[in-house]
Design a protein around this motif. Sequence first.
Motif, PDB file in Angstrom:
ATOM      1  N   THR A  60       3.780  14.023   2.149  1.00  0.00           N
ATOM      2  CA  THR A  60       4.105  14.727   0.928  1.00  0.00           C
ATOM      3  C   THR A  60       5.749  15.283   2.074  1.00  0.00           C
ATOM      4  OG1 THR A  60       2.256  16.373   3.000  1.00  0.00           O
ATOM      5  CG2 THR A  60       2.112  16.636   0.395  1.00  0.00           C
ATOM      6  N   GLU A  61       5.840  14.928   2.610  1.00  0.00           N
ATOM      7  CA  GLU A  61       6.950  15.004   3.928  1.00  0.00           C
ATOM      8  C   GLU A  61       8.352  14.377   3.507  1.00  0.00           C
ATOM      9  OE1 GLU A  61       6.548  15.308   8.133  1.00  0.00           O
ATOM     10  OE2 GLU A  61       4.021  16.431   7.589  1.00  0.00           O
ATOM     11  N   ASN A  62       7.925  13.173   2.835  1.00  0.00           N
ATOM     12  CA  ASN A  62       8.976  12.708   2.315  1.00  0.00           C
ATOM     13  C   ASN A  62       9.123  12.598   1.383  1.00  0.00           C
ATOM     14  OD1 ASN A  62       9.927  10.875   4.466  1.00  0.00           O
ATOM     15  ND2 ASN A  62       8.409   9.599   4.499  1.00  0.00           N
ATOM     16  N   ILE A  63      10.367  12.358   0.447  1.00  0.00           N
ATOM     17  CA  ILE A  63      10.403  12.364  -1.316  1.00  0.00           C
ATOM     18  C   ILE A  63      10.443  11.233  -1.645  1.00  0.00           C
ATOM     19  CG2 ILE A  63      12.060  12.850  -2.912  1.00  0.00           C
ATOM     20  CD1 ILE A  63      13.762  15.292  -0.229  1.00  0.00           C
ATOM     21  N   LEU A  64      10.823   9.868  -1.131  1.00  0.00           N
ATOM     22  CA  LEU A  64      10.874   8.783  -1.248  1.00  0.00           C
ATOM     23  C   LEU A  64       9.640   8.192  -1.831  1.00  0.00           C
ATOM     24  CD1 LEU A  64      14.799   7.384   0.027  1.00  0.00           C
ATOM     25  CD2 LEU A  64      14.220   7.674  -2.076  1.00  0.00           C
ATOM     26  N   PRO A  65       9.192   7.098  -2.026  1.00  0.00           N
ATOM     27  CA  PRO A  65       8.350   6.451  -1.982  1.00  0.00           C
ATOM     28  C   PRO A  65       8.260   5.633  -0.397  1.00  0.00           C
ATOM     29  CG  PRO A  65       9.105   6.085  -4.261  1.00  0.00           C
ATOM     30  CD  PRO A  65      10.172   7.044  -3.835  1.00  0.00           C
ATOM     31  N   ASN A  66       7.188   5.181  -0.191  1.00  0.00           N
ATOM     32  CA  ASN A  66       6.894   4.623   1.152  1.00  0.00           C
ATOM     33  C   ASN A  66       5.861   3.705   1.096  1.00  0.00           C
ATOM     34  OD1 ASN A  66       7.164   3.731   3.765  1.00  0.00           O
ATOM     35  ND2 ASN A  66       6.420   5.593   4.641  1.00  0.00           N
ATOM     36  N   TYR A  67       6.111   2.358   1.279  1.00  0.00           N
ATOM     37  CA  TYR A  67       4.879   1.902   0.849  1.00  0.00           C
ATOM     38  C   TYR A  67       5.135   1.004   1.972  1.00  0.00           C
ATOM     39  CZ  TYR A  67       4.111   2.156  -3.970  1.00  0.00           C
ATOM     40  OH  TYR A  67       3.056   3.047  -5.107  1.00  0.00           O
ATOM     41  N   ILE A  68       3.327   0.077   2.810  1.00  0.00           N
ATOM     42  CA  ILE A  68       3.220  -0.979   3.252  1.00  0.00           C
ATOM     43  C   ILE A  68       2.730  -2.351   2.854  1.00  0.00           C
ATOM     44  CG2 ILE A  68       2.064  -1.249   5.511  1.00  0.00           C
ATOM     45  CD1 ILE A  68       1.369   1.728   5.531  1.00  0.00           C
ATOM     46  N   PRO A  69       4.220  -3.134   2.829  1.00  0.00           N
ATOM     47  CA  PRO A  69       3.505  -4.424   2.470  1.00  0.00           C
ATOM     48  C   PRO A  69       2.510  -5.303   2.775  1.00  0.00           C
ATOM     49  CG  PRO A  69       5.561  -4.773   4.391  1.00  0.00           C
ATOM     50  CD  PRO A  69       4.977  -3.393   4.385  1.00  0.00           C
ATOM     51  N   SER A  70       1.714  -6.034   2.294  1.00  0.00           N
ATOM     52  CA  SER A  70       1.049  -6.910   2.895  1.00  0.00           C
ATOM     53  C   SER A  70       0.883  -8.057   2.893  1.00  0.00           C
ATOM     54  CB  SER A  70       0.336  -6.240   1.924  1.00  0.00           C
ATOM     55  OG  SER A  70      -1.659  -6.800   1.820  1.00  0.00           O
ATOM     56  N   HIS A  71       1.812  -8.644   1.444  1.00  0.00           N
ATOM     57  CA  HIS A  71       1.601 -10.095   1.447  1.00  0.00           C
ATOM     58  C   HIS A  71       2.520  -9.970  -0.156  1.00  0.00           C
ATOM     59  CE1 HIS A  71      -2.115  -9.207  -0.597  1.00  0.00           C
ATOM     60  NE2 HIS A  71      -1.789 -10.025  -1.754  1.00  0.00           N
ATOM     61  N   LEU A  72       2.879 -11.600  -0.130  1.00  0.00           N
ATOM     62  CA  LEU A  72       4.363 -11.865  -1.045  1.00  0.00           C
ATOM     63  C   LEU A  72       2.942 -12.020  -2.498  1.00  0.00           C
ATOM     64  CD1 LEU A  72       6.280 -14.320   0.339  1.00  0.00           C
ATOM     65  CD2 LEU A  72       6.653 -11.995  -0.963  1.00  0.00           C
ATOM     66  N   THR A  73       3.427 -11.629  -3.968  1.00  0.00           N
ATOM     67  CA  THR A  73       2.751 -12.405  -4.940  1.00  0.00           C
ATOM     68  C   THR A  73       3.365 -13.872  -5.169  1.00  0.00           C
ATOM     69  OG1 THR A  73       4.286 -11.400  -6.218  1.00  0.00           O
ATOM     70  CG2 THR A  73       2.611 -10.003  -5.767  1.00  0.00           C
ATOM     71  N   TRP A  74       2.961 -14.356  -6.565  1.00  0.00           N
ATOM     72  CA  TRP A  74       2.649 -16.257  -7.493  1.00  0.00           C
ATOM     73  C   TRP A  74       4.154 -15.748  -6.746  1.00  0.00           C
ATOM     74  CZ3 TRP A  74       0.400 -19.713  -6.620  1.00  0.00           C
ATOM     75  CH2 TRP A  74       0.552 -21.742  -7.412  1.00  0.00           C
ATOM     76  N   ASP A  75       4.741 -14.676  -7.986  1.00  0.00           N
ATOM     77  CA  ASP A  75       5.884 -14.559  -8.294  1.00  0.00           C
ATOM     78  C   ASP A  75       6.969 -14.075  -7.570  1.00  0.00           C
ATOM     79  OD1 ASP A  75       5.395 -14.570 -10.788  1.00  0.00           O
ATOM     80  OD2 ASP A  75       5.534 -12.879 -11.727  1.00  0.00           O
ATOM     81  N   GLY A  76       6.556 -13.508  -6.076  1.00  0.00           N
ATOM     82  CA  GLY A  76       7.248 -13.071  -4.701  1.00  0.00           C
ATOM     83  C   GLY A  76       7.398 -14.375  -4.398  1.00  0.00           C
TER      84      GLY A  76
ATOM     85  N   VAL B   9       1.073  -1.426  -0.382  1.00  0.00           N
ATOM     86  CA  VAL B   9       0.377   0.062   0.132  1.00  0.00           C
ATOM     87  C   VAL B   9       1.310   0.679  -0.209  1.00  0.00           C
ATOM     88  CG1 VAL B   9      -1.467   1.789   1.128  1.00  0.00           C
ATOM     89  CG2 VAL B   9      -1.912  -1.186   1.359  1.00  0.00           C
ATOM     90  N   ASP B  10       0.735   2.027  -0.953  1.00  0.00           N
ATOM     91  CA  ASP B  10       1.819   3.573  -1.195  1.00  0.00           C
ATOM     92  C   ASP B  10       0.868   4.538  -0.282  1.00  0.00           C
ATOM     93  OD1 ASP B  10       2.476   5.673  -1.442  1.00  0.00           O
ATOM     94  OD2 ASP B  10       1.818   5.651  -3.492  1.00  0.00           O
ATOM     95  N   ALA B  11       1.990   4.276   0.682  1.00  0.00           N
ATOM     96  CA  ALA B  11       1.912   5.382   2.132  1.00  0.00           C
ATOM     97  C   ALA B  11       2.609   6.550   1.818  1.00  0.00           C
ATOM     98  CB  ALA B  11       2.193   4.310   3.600  1.00  0.00           C
ATOM     99  N   THR B  12       3.030   7.228   1.310  1.00  0.00           N
ATOM    100  CA  THR B  12       4.031   8.178   1.020  1.00  0.00           C
ATOM    101  C   THR B  12       2.973   9.489   1.400  1.00  0.00           C
ATOM    102  OG1 THR B  12       5.165   7.113  -0.933  1.00  0.00           O
ATOM    103  CG2 THR B  12       5.899   9.400  -1.373  1.00  0.00           C
TER     104      THR B  12
END
Length: 120
Positions: free
Chosen positions: A57-73, A52-55
């Motif tokens: 406006t105070e951060n320059i870098l993208p900040n994602y919260i992981p949920s689960h692996l995909t099949w490829d993961g 989930v995108d949790a970026t």
Amino acid sequence: MKRDMDLARMILLDLEQNDIPRYEQLKLDGYDEERIGYHCYLLAQAGLIVAVDATDTENILPNYIPSHLTWDGHEFLNGIKAPSDWERIKKSVIQPAGGFVFSFAKEYILHELKTRTGIS
């Protein structure tokens, strides 16, 4: 920020251990939330995790919260789960390439799995 493939592997391993999807920022010893969030973004872009995108406006870098692996993961992690496999892939693929070439590493892992199982 440089990619840290050891951190990426740690994230994948952590997500595999959870029975239910995660909805909070991942915490790993020795890594700050900014670095973890950025690497979760990279793993999501590579199609290895759902995040989930949790970026904000105070951060320059993208900040994602992981949920689960995909099949490829799951498939990718199966090839790097054992510490001995991970060390071999780092020596055979990552270091010679001067970094991490993800698609090449995926092909290498697939080749290794085929060789081990006798599938050609």
